[in-house]
Design a protein around this motif. Structure first.
Motif, PDB file in Angstrom:
ATOM      1  N   GLY A   1       8.871  -0.573  -5.540  1.00 15.65           N
ATOM      2  CA  GLY A   1       9.304  -0.370  -4.171  1.00 15.65           C
ATOM      3  C   GLY A   1      10.286   0.760  -3.979  1.00 15.65           C
ATOM      4  O   GLY A   1      11.044   1.109  -4.873  1.00 15.65           O
ATOM      5  N   HIS A   2      10.231   1.337  -2.781  1.00 19.88           N
ATOM      6  CA  HIS A   2      11.240   2.291  -2.326  1.00 19.88           C
ATOM      7  C   HIS A   2      12.360   1.448  -1.709  1.00 19.88           C
ATOM      8  O   HIS A   2      12.148   0.781  -0.689  1.00 19.88           O
ATOM      9  CB  HIS A   2      10.681   3.219  -1.251  1.00 19.88           C
ATOM     10  CG  HIS A   2       9.540   4.079  -1.689  1.00 19.88           C
ATOM     11  ND1 HIS A   2       9.617   4.958  -2.746  1.00 19.88           N
ATOM     12  CD2 HIS A   2       8.287   4.205  -1.184  1.00 19.88           C
ATOM     13  CE1 HIS A   2       8.465   5.589  -2.873  1.00 19.88           C
ATOM     14  NE2 HIS A   2       7.640   5.148  -1.934  1.00 19.88           N
TER      15      HIS A   2
ATOM     16  N   ASP B   1       4.479   0.318  -3.574  1.00 23.31           N
ATOM     17  CA  ASP B   1       3.671  -0.533  -2.691  1.00 23.31           C
ATOM     18  C   ASP B   1       4.423  -1.028  -1.472  1.00 23.31           C
ATOM     19  O   ASP B   1       3.846  -1.743  -0.663  1.00 23.31           O
ATOM     20  CB  ASP B   1       3.111  -1.724  -3.482  1.00 23.31           C
ATOM     21  CG  ASP B   1       4.197  -2.674  -3.918  1.00 23.31           C
ATOM     22  OD1 ASP B   1       5.346  -2.244  -4.126  1.00 23.31           O
ATOM     23  OD2 ASP B   1       3.915  -3.875  -4.056  1.00 23.31           O
ATOM     24  N   ALA B   2       5.703  -0.657  -1.312  1.00 27.87           N
ATOM     25  CA  ALA B   2       6.456  -1.143  -0.150  1.00 27.87           C
ATOM     26  C   ALA B   2       7.769  -0.375  -0.005  1.00 27.87           C
ATOM     27  O   ALA B   2       8.270   0.214  -0.959  1.00 27.87           O
ATOM     28  CB  ALA B   2       6.754  -2.630  -0.294  1.00 27.87           C
ATOM     29  N   HIS B   3       8.309  -0.432   1.210  1.00 27.24           N
ATOM     30  CA  HIS B   3       9.681  -0.014   1.495  1.00 27.24           C
ATOM     31  C   HIS B   3      10.468  -1.307   1.680  1.00 27.24           C
ATOM     32  O   HIS B   3      10.056  -2.161   2.478  1.00 27.24           O
ATOM     33  CB  HIS B   3       9.752   0.804   2.793  1.00 27.24           C
ATOM     34  CG  HIS B   3       9.136   2.158   2.681  1.00 27.24           C
ATOM     35  ND1 HIS B   3       9.818   3.251   2.216  1.00 27.24           N
ATOM     36  CD2 HIS B   3       7.882   2.587   2.974  1.00 27.24           C
ATOM     37  CE1 HIS B   3       9.018   4.308   2.250  1.00 27.24           C
ATOM     38  NE2 HIS B   3       7.829   3.924   2.701  1.00 27.24           N
TER      39      HIS B   3
ATOM     40  N   LYS C   1       6.720  -2.358   5.326  1.00 26.40           N
ATOM     41  CA  LYS C   1       8.164  -2.099   5.472  1.00 26.40           C
ATOM     42  C   LYS C   1       8.857  -3.423   5.740  1.00 26.40           C
ATOM     43  O   LYS C   1       8.537  -4.113   6.688  1.00 26.40           O
ATOM     44  CB  LYS C   1       8.392  -1.097   6.605  1.00 26.40           C
ATOM     45  CG  LYS C   1       7.794   0.273   6.275  1.00 26.40           C
ATOM     46  CD  LYS C   1       7.516   1.090   7.512  1.00 26.40           C
ATOM     47  CE  LYS C   1       6.804   2.382   7.189  1.00 26.40           C
ATOM     48  NZ  LYS C   1       5.439   2.233   6.710  1.00 26.40           N
TER      49      LYS C   1
ATOM     50  N   ASN D   1       2.205   3.295  -8.494  1.00 24.68           N
ATOM     51  CA  ASN D   1       2.185   3.636  -7.082  1.00 24.68           C
ATOM     52  C   ASN D   1       3.085   2.682  -6.315  1.00 24.68           C
ATOM     53  O   ASN D   1       2.853   1.471  -6.343  1.00 24.68           O
ATOM     54  CB  ASN D   1       0.755   3.539  -6.534  1.00 24.68           C
ATOM     55  CG  ASN D   1      -0.137   4.578  -7.146  1.00 24.68           C
ATOM     56  OD1 ASN D   1       0.120   5.763  -7.036  1.00 24.68           O
ATOM     57  ND2 ASN D   1      -1.187   4.141  -7.822  1.00 24.68           N
TER      58      ASN D   1
ATOM     59  N   ARG E   1      11.197  -8.333  -0.081  1.00 28.68           N
ATOM     60  CA  ARG E   1       9.813  -8.600   0.369  1.00 28.68           C
ATOM     61  C   ARG E   1       9.709  -9.988   0.971  1.00 28.68           C
ATOM     62  O   ARG E   1       9.801 -10.981   0.262  1.00 28.68           O
ATOM     63  CB  ARG E   1       8.854  -8.485  -0.801  1.00 28.68           C
ATOM     64  CG  ARG E   1       8.889  -7.105  -1.428  1.00 28.68           C
ATOM     65  CD  ARG E   1       8.211  -7.164  -2.779  1.00 28.68           C
ATOM     66  NE  ARG E   1       8.388  -5.921  -3.474  1.00 28.68           N
ATOM     67  CZ  ARG E   1       7.539  -4.899  -3.418  1.00 28.68           C
ATOM     68  NH1 ARG E   1       6.429  -5.010  -2.726  1.00 28.68           N
ATOM     69  NH2 ARG E   1       7.778  -3.792  -4.064  1.00 28.68           N
TER      70      ARG E   1
ATOM     71  N   ASP F   1       4.470   6.670   6.133  1.00 30.73           N
ATOM     72  CA  ASP F   1       3.323   6.284   5.310  1.00 30.73           C
ATOM     73  C   ASP F   1       2.816   4.907   5.739  1.00 30.73           C
ATOM     74  O   ASP F   1       3.372   4.284   6.641  1.00 30.73           O
ATOM     75  CB  ASP F   1       3.687   6.302   3.819  1.00 30.73           C
ATOM     76  CG  ASP F   1       4.849   5.391   3.479  1.00 30.73           C
ATOM     77  OD1 ASP F   1       4.979   4.309   4.086  1.00 30.73           O
ATOM     78  OD2 ASP F   1       5.638   5.738   2.591  1.00 30.73           O
ATOM     79  N   ASN F   2       1.789   4.448   5.108  1.00 31.80           N
ATOM     80  CA  ASN F   2       1.172   3.172   5.480  1.00 31.80           C
ATOM     81  C   ASN F   2       1.663   1.995   4.653  1.00 31.80           C
ATOM     82  O   ASN F   2       1.085   0.913   4.736  1.00 31.80           O
ATOM     83  CB  ASN F   2      -0.351   3.280   5.364  1.00 31.80           C
ATOM     84  CG  ASN F   2      -0.921   4.227   6.394  1.00 31.80           C
ATOM     85  OD1 ASN F   2      -0.433   4.299   7.517  1.00 31.80           O
ATOM     86  ND2 ASN F   2      -1.935   4.977   6.012  1.00 31.80           N
ATOM     87  N   LEU F   3       2.698   2.172   3.873  1.00 33.52           N
ATOM     88  CA  LEU F   3       3.211   1.070   3.055  1.00 33.52           C
ATOM     89  C   LEU F   3       3.881   0.018   3.935  1.00 33.52           C
ATOM     90  O   LEU F   3       4.495   0.361   4.961  1.00 33.52           O
ATOM     91  CB  LEU F   3       4.229   1.590   2.035  1.00 33.52           C
ATOM     92  CG  LEU F   3       3.710   2.565   0.978  1.00 33.52           C
ATOM     93  CD1 LEU F   3       4.855   3.029   0.088  1.00 33.52           C
ATOM     94  CD2 LEU F   3       2.601   1.941   0.158  1.00 33.52           C
TER      95      LEU F   3
ATOM     96  N   THR G   1      13.519   4.705  -5.868  1.00 28.75           N
ATOM     97  CA  THR G   1      12.261   4.073  -6.226  1.00 28.75           C
ATOM     98  C   THR G   1      12.383   3.587  -7.661  1.00 28.75           C
ATOM     99  O   THR G   1      12.569   4.389  -8.583  1.00 28.75           O
ATOM    100  CB  THR G   1      11.077   5.050  -6.090  1.00 28.75           C
ATOM    101  OG1 THR G   1      11.104   5.608  -4.774  1.00 28.75           O
ATOM    102  CG2 THR G   1       9.761   4.336  -6.314  1.00 28.75           C
TER     103      THR G   1
END
Length: 135
Positions: A23-24, A108-110, A128, A106, A133, A124-126, A40
Motif C-alpha cells: 500500500g501507499h 493495491d491501495a492508498h 482509497k 504492484n 484497509r 489512479d484506480n486503486l 510505499t
C-alpha cells in the motif's frame, strides 16, 4: 530475488518474496519519515529477507504508537517499518523505493488518506481508505 540498499550503499538486502498487500501510506508519520507525500511499503516475512551487508548500521525510532521505523545511521535512508501486527506475524515492511529493481510488486491501495496532503490528487484506480484497509 529483489535487491535493495540505502542511499550510501552501506546497507544491502535481498527479498525473496513479498506478501500480497502493498500500500501507499499517507499517514503523517510515513510522510515525515520519508519526507514525501506518501510512502510505499512492501510487507515481507522475516524468513524472506536477507541482509547482505550493513545490518549493524540500522538505527531505530520507536514511536508512541508502538511502531518502529528503521533507517541507515550514515545516510538517513528510510528502510523499515514494524508494527505490533508485524511483530506477531514475523513480518516487516520495507520501503519499496529502496530497491534497485523490483519484480512482480504492484501497490493495491492508498491507506490513511484522511491524512493525505492537500496538494496531491489521487487519480489512479486503486481503492482509497481513510484509515487502514476497511472491510
Amino acid at each position: 530475488m529483489n535487491k535493495g540498499s540505502c542511499l550510501c550503499g552501506a546497507i544491502i538486502f535481498e527479498v525473496a518474496k513479498f506478501q500480497p498487500l502493498i500500500g501507499h501510506c499517507h499517514c503523517s508519520m510515513c510522510r515525515k519519515f520519508h519526507g514525501a507525500a506518501f510512502s510505499t511499503f512492501g510487507e515481507v516475512k522475516r524468513e524472506h529477507l536477507q541482509w547482505i551487508s550493513g545490518v549493524e548500521l540500522l538505527s531505530h525510532f520507536h514511536a508512541r504508537n508502538d511502531t518502529t521505523r528503521s533507517f541507515c545511521r550514515h545516510c538517513g535512508s528510510s528502510l523499515l517499518f514494524e508494527s505490533k501486527f508485524n511483530r506477531e506475524a514475523a513480518t516487516v515492511e520495507i520501503a519499496l523505493a529502496a530497491f534497485d529493481d523490483i519484480d512482480d510488486v504492484n501497490p493495491d491501495a492508498h491507506i490513511y488518506t484522511e491524512s493525505k496532503v492537500s496538494w496531491i490528487a489521487l487519480s489512479d484506480n486503486l481503492p482509497k481508505y481513510k484509515g487502514y484497509r476497511e472491510i
